[in-house]
Every structure is written in C-alpha cells, then in structure tokens.
Design a protein around this motif. Structure first.
Motif, PDB file in Angstrom:
ATOM      1  N   ARG A 117       0.840  -1.205   0.000  1.00 16.52           N
ATOM      2  CA  ARG A 117       0.000   0.000   0.000  1.00 16.52           C
ATOM      3  C   ARG A 117       0.876   1.257   0.000  1.00 16.52           C
ATOM      4  N   ARG A 118       0.552   2.171  -0.885  1.00 11.37           N
ATOM      5  CA  ARG A 118       1.355   3.386  -0.991  1.00 11.37           C
ATOM      6  C   ARG A 118       1.346   4.181   0.300  1.00 11.37           C
ATOM      7  N   ALA A 119       0.190   4.294   0.927  1.00  4.35           N
ATOM      8  CA  ALA A 119       0.100   5.049   2.179  1.00  4.35           C
ATOM      9  C   ALA A 119       0.972   4.421   3.259  1.00  4.35           C
ATOM     10  N   ALA A 120       0.997   3.088   3.316  1.00  9.29           N
ATOM     11  CA  ALA A 120       1.823   2.396   4.299  1.00  9.29           C
ATOM     12  C   ALA A 120       3.306   2.627   4.027  1.00  9.29           C
ATOM     13  N   ARG A 121       3.691   2.621   2.762  1.00 10.63           N
ATOM     14  CA  ARG A 121       5.105   2.838   2.428  1.00 10.63           C
ATOM     15  C   ARG A 121       5.552   4.242   2.819  1.00 10.63           C
ATOM     16  N   PHE A 122       4.712   5.222   2.573  1.00 11.58           N
ATOM     17  CA  PHE A 122       5.034   6.576   3.012  1.00 11.58           C
ATOM     18  C   PHE A 122       5.178   6.626   4.537  1.00 11.58           C
ATOM     19  N   GLY A 123       4.241   5.998   5.227  1.00 11.32           N
ATOM     20  CA  GLY A 123       4.286   6.001   6.688  1.00 11.32           C
ATOM     21  C   GLY A 123       5.513   5.286   7.225  1.00 11.32           C
ATOM     22  N   MET A 124       5.868   4.168   6.601  1.00 12.26           N
ATOM     23  CA  MET A 124       7.067   3.443   7.026  1.00 12.26           C
ATOM     24  C   MET A 124       8.325   4.289   6.832  1.00 12.26           C
ATOM     25  N   ALA A 125       8.395   4.982   5.708  1.00 11.93           N
ATOM     26  CA  ALA A 125       9.567   5.809   5.430  1.00 11.93           C
ATOM     27  C   ALA A 125       9.685   6.959   6.431  1.00 11.93           C
ATOM     28  N   ALA A 126       8.586   7.665   6.643  1.00 12.89           N
ATOM     29  CA  ALA A 126       8.610   8.783   7.587  1.00 12.89           C
ATOM     30  C   ALA A 126       8.910   8.293   9.003  1.00 12.89           C
ATOM     31  N   ALA A 160      -3.647   2.634   7.141  1.00 14.29           N
ATOM     32  CA  ALA A 160      -3.410   2.200   5.766  1.00 14.29           C
ATOM     33  C   ALA A 160      -3.812   0.749   5.543  1.00 14.29           C
ATOM     34  N   ALA A 161      -3.920  -0.032   6.616  1.00 15.53           N
ATOM     35  CA  ALA A 161      -4.299  -1.451   6.493  1.00 15.53           C
ATOM     36  C   ALA A 161      -5.187  -1.846   7.659  1.00 15.53           C
ATOM     37  N   PRO A 162      -6.393  -1.297   7.764  1.00 17.71           N
ATOM     38  CA  PRO A 162      -7.219  -1.486   8.951  1.00 17.71           C
ATOM     39  C   PRO A 162      -7.781  -2.886   9.140  1.00 17.71           C
ATOM     40  N   GLU A 163      -7.856  -3.662   8.058  1.00 17.55           N
ATOM     41  CA  GLU A 163      -8.465  -4.983   8.175  1.00 17.55           C
ATOM     42  C   GLU A 163      -7.474  -6.050   8.641  1.00 17.55           C
ATOM     43  N   THR A 164      -6.180  -5.735   8.692  1.00 19.45           N
ATOM     44  CA  THR A 164      -5.166  -6.692   9.165  1.00 19.45           C
ATOM     45  C   THR A 164      -4.273  -6.017  10.204  1.00 19.45           C
ATOM     46  N   PRO A 165      -4.802  -5.715  11.393  1.00 17.27           N
ATOM     47  CA  PRO A 165      -4.039  -4.941  12.379  1.00 17.27           C
ATOM     48  C   PRO A 165      -2.783  -5.644  12.891  1.00 17.27           C
ATOM     49  N   ALA A 225       6.884  13.619   5.508  1.00 16.24           N
ATOM     50  CA  ALA A 225       5.464  13.510   5.839  1.00 16.24           C
ATOM     51  C   ALA A 225       4.651  14.584   5.125  1.00 16.24           C
ATOM     52  N   ALA A 226       5.200  15.781   5.039  1.00 18.72           N
ATOM     53  CA  ALA A 226       4.497  16.862   4.347  1.00 18.72           C
ATOM     54  C   ALA A 226       4.309  16.521   2.867  1.00 18.72           C
ATOM     55  N   VAL A 227       5.330  15.910   2.277  1.00 18.27           N
ATOM     56  CA  VAL A 227       5.222  15.480   0.879  1.00 18.27           C
ATOM     57  C   VAL A 227       4.173  14.375   0.751  1.00 18.27           C
ATOM     58  N   ALA A 228       4.201  13.424   1.696  1.00 19.64           N
ATOM     59  CA  ALA A 228       3.233  12.322   1.669  1.00 19.64           C
ATOM     60  C   ALA A 228       1.808  12.848   1.736  1.00 19.64           C
ATOM     61  N   GLY A 229       1.601  13.913   2.495  1.00 17.97           N
ATOM     62  CA  GLY A 229       0.271  14.480   2.636  1.00 17.97           C
ATOM     63  C   GLY A 229      -0.321  14.982   1.333  1.00 17.97           C
ATOM     64  N   ARG A 230       0.529  15.203   0.334  1.00 20.98           N
ATOM     65  CA  ARG A 230       0.059  15.664  -0.968  1.00 20.98           C
ATOM     66  C   ARG A 230      -0.373  14.503  -1.867  1.00 20.98           C
ATOM     67  N   PHE A 231       0.000  13.288  -1.489  1.00 21.14           N
ATOM     68  CA  PHE A 231      -0.280  12.130  -2.331  1.00 21.14           C
ATOM     69  C   PHE A 231      -1.258  11.139  -1.724  1.00 21.14           C
ATOM     70  N   VAL A 232      -1.350  11.088  -0.401  1.00 19.28           N
ATOM     71  CA  VAL A 232      -2.253  10.136   0.240  1.00 19.28           C
ATOM     72  C   VAL A 232      -3.076  10.859   1.307  1.00 19.28           C
ATOM     73  N   THR A 233      -4.262  10.334   1.577  1.00 16.88           N
ATOM     74  CA  THR A 233      -5.151  10.890   2.593  1.00 16.88           C
ATOM     75  C   THR A 233      -5.663   9.767   3.478  1.00 16.88           C
TER      76      THR A 233
END
Length: 431
Positions: A246-255, A364-369, A418-426
């Motif tokens: 998941r793109r959102a997860a990858r951004f979160g992992m990086a940040a 980013a992955a709520p169904e598999t906590p 994180a600021a950059v990620a905020g422009r690509f994922v919500t």
C-alpha cells in the motif's frame, strides 16, 4: 477518503478504532468471532475482564521499562565492563535488530497459539533476559541477553494491540486500550529515571536484578487473572506483503523510519549529554526524565484529538517541533535551565510523533491490524537500531553536541517527507 486506489477496496472491511496514549500505540480491530469468544471467556464488563486488562498493562509497563533501563545506565555499564560508551550503546541497538526479525516471524508462526500463553511466556523470557544481564561476567553475554529481550519485544508488540477489546468486549475496547497504553507510558516514565536512580544507589547489576524480580511479579499476576485469549487466525505472509504494497503504508514506514533514526541517535546518549555537556547532577537528570515521561503521556493524550483532524499533518508538525528542540539542545545544551525546558518539551512532542507512526500504518491497512503492527515493529526497530548505531559512531568520532545537531536535522527530514506524503495520500479521519 481512502489512501489510494488499493485502499479503496480494502476499507470496505470492518473499520479500526485507534486510540493512542504512548510511545507504542494500539489498535482495536473489529474481528467478531475471535473477539466474541475471548470476551465471553473474560466475562466482558466484569471485574475479571478489567483485571485482565490491568495485567496486560503491567506487562507493557515492565517490557518498556526493561527496554529503556540501559539508557540511564550506559556510563556505569561501560565502566563496569570496561568497554567504551559507544560500544555500551549496543545494548540499545542489538534489541532493535532482534525485534525487527522476530516480529514478522512471530506473526507468521503464532497463529494457533492462545494469546494468554504467549503473553505469559514472553514475560518469562523478559525475566530471563534481565537476570542474565545482572550476572553476566562480560559484555558479550550482556549483548546475548539483550538480543533475547529484543526478540521478545518484537513478539510482544505484534500480539498486544488487539488484546484489550478481546478481554472486555467491543463496548469497552477503547477504554481497555487506553489502560494498556497507560502501562506503556508508565514504563517509559519509570525506566529511565529508575535506571539512573537505582544505578547510583545499588549499581547497574542490582538494578537489572530488581527488574527481573518486578517481571516475575507481573508474570504471576498475569498467570492468575488472564483468561484464554483466542488468536485472530490471520497470520499469512500475504497479509504482511499486502500491508507493504500500500502506498500510504510505504510513506508512513519511510517517515517513521527516518524520525526514529533521528530520535534514537540522540536519545541513546541523552544521559552522557546531560552529565558531560550540560553538567547536571544525577538527581536533576532523574527528575527531568520523570517530567519528560509525563510530558510524553500528555502528548499522547493530545495526539488522540489531533489525529482525528489528520494523522499525517499532526505527525509532520510534531516532528518539526522535535527537530527544532534537538537542534536547540545542541545549541544551548550547556545552559541548565534552557536545556531542561527543551528536554521536557521534547518528551511532550515525541508523545505525538511516536504513536503517529503506528496510527499511520494501521489506517493504511485497517483490516489486518496484527500484520500492520508486525510490519511497523520491524520497520521501527531497524530504524531504532540504525539510530543508536549512528549515535555510537558520532559519539566515538565527534562530540555529543554534534550527535544532537545531526539527529535534529534527520528528524526534520522526516517532517518534510510527511508533508510530501500528505500531498499524495489521505488517511481516513477517525470519529
């Protein structure tokens, strides 16, 4: 709104309610079958159910206390085992690598085990690790014991997130997670000052022996009050891969990884910084650690409200402040009062950043906590180890001031990311 095209479909699964209150947040998964079975065993709403939640919180307390103990003892351990301060910092670095490896392996191999048995066994392993450090004749055996602890740490954080709601039922799930998170925060508050205080009073070996005794008491309590806790049953490799894709997860992992590198490059050596650079007494340092920890609790409570408005933005803003505080410490660290104030504010805003790392990836992955938690543990523990390693290199080759200055700019980089990620994922806004 959802993270991306991939997340659009997955968010049709049952939602997750996230509550944070510490350095390691927790999530409440909606998985009816397992939750109903365990809640029935614990008699939801009963005294036993809430006593069980308290027992899990005690486990969180003791494992976080054990994790943070060496930070307040590094100078003593280095002297006692005749190693350099940088080498002694491996006591923080090695558990990080162990936890990073153990989290996904435990997730994949623990699908059939009752969570009550898992929690008790993990507590006993922490006990063995603390006792081994207390009697180890050399630094190699100390590192082996800390490696064992790291493996336990990774497994613990993977399994503990969904436990609260299973013990008391979905109606009390939020409150249960808050109590468990308070145990995590309590361990953060106690670990550093306890290490500093007890180390000065009875020595570092006796301090770890006391930690082993405290762990034994917690394990006894858990064995008495915890009911059976059925596993969730979803422990497949595809679940781990699904989180990472998941793109959102990858951004979160990086940040998250970048901010942890910066945080722990500085935090691993905060005791020698305050002693040698700021010239504070051990008593004052212990008091500052307590205030730092309580500041972290306050920050986590504030984070719960901030994340409803936006996790990524809250993370970016708080990380920016942490970066400024670390750079400020490098600049005015020789002045006791400003340094003390900056340290307390550091605790407050780190209390927002730290849970934000987990909330981000869980959203980013709520169904598999459990899968998301395992991925997050591996990611952040590798980053923690890398940060501690970077701090060791810097403290051995430059100055403590340089360590904090470098750490500040690394944390600032995570805020920019994180600021950059905020422009690509919500991320989904929680109610």
């Amino acid at each position: 709104m959802i993270e991306n095209e991939e997340a659009t479909l997955t968010h049709r699964a049952p939602q997750v309610r996230v509550v944070t209150a510490s350095s390691c947040s927790a999530a409440v998964p909606t998985q009816p079958a397992a939750t109903r079975a365990a809640a029935a065993a614990a008699e939801p709403g009963s005294r036993r159910g809430w006593a069980s939640v308290g027992a899990v919180a005690l486990g969180a307390f003791v494992i976080v206390m054990t994790e943070t103990l060496p930070v307040g003892l590094l100078p003593q351990i280095a002297d006692g085992l005749d190693v350099s301060l940088g080498l002694a910092g491996l006591m923080v670095l090695v558990p990080g690598f162990s936890a990073a490896v153990s989290a996904p392996l435990f997730f994949l191999g623990s699908g059939r085990f009752n969570r009550r048995s898992v929690i008790v066994v993990l507590g006993l392993t922490v006990l063995v690790s603390n006792a081994a450090v207390a009697v180890a004749p050399n630094f190699i055996l100390v590192l082996i014991a800390r490696m064992l602890f790291g493996a336990t740490l990774g497994a613990f954080w993977t399994v503990v997130s969904p436990v609260g709601p299973k013990l008391v039922g979905s109606a009390g799930g939020t409150r249960a997670i808050t109590i468990i998170a308070a145990g995590i925060s309590g361990g953060t508050v106690v670990g550093l000052p306890a290490g500093q205080f007890l180390g000065n009073l009875v020595g570092w070996r006796a301090t770890f022996a006391i930690a082993a005794a405290a762990t034994l008491l917690v394990v006894v309590v858990q064995a008495v009050v915890l009911p059976g806790i059925p596993p969730d049953g979803r422990t497949h490799l595809r679940d781990l891969v699904g989180v990472v894709r998941r793109r959102a997860a990858r951004f979160g992992m990086a940040a998250g990884a970048v901010v942890f590198i910066g945080q722990f490059a500085a935090w691993t050596y905060v005791t020698p910084f305050l002693m040698d650079h700021t010239r504070l007494s051990s008593g004052v340092i212990s008091l500052l650690y307590v205030i730092y920890g309580f500041g972290g609790i306050v920050g986590s409570l504030i984070a719960g409200s901030l994340f409803k408005r936006g996790v990524i933005g809250s993370f970016a803003g708080a990380a920016t402040v942490v970066a400024a505080l670390l750079i400020g410490l490098a600049s005015v660290g020789t002045m006791p009062w400003p340094a003390g104030l900056l340290l307390v504010l550091w605790g407050l805003f780190w209390g927002i950043v730290n849970p934000g790392t987990l909330v981000w990836i869980l959203d980013a992955a709520p169904e598999t906590p459990e899968a998301a938690s395992a991925v997050n543990v591996t990611n952040l523990q590798v980053a923690l180890a890398a940060g501690s390693g970077l701090g060791a290199i810097l403290v051995s080759s430059t100055t403590l001031q340089t360590v904090f200055l470098t750490a500040g700019f690394i944390v600032l980089a995570s805020a920019v990311l994180a600021a950059v990620a905020g422009r690509f994922v919500t991320l989904v806004r929680r109610g």
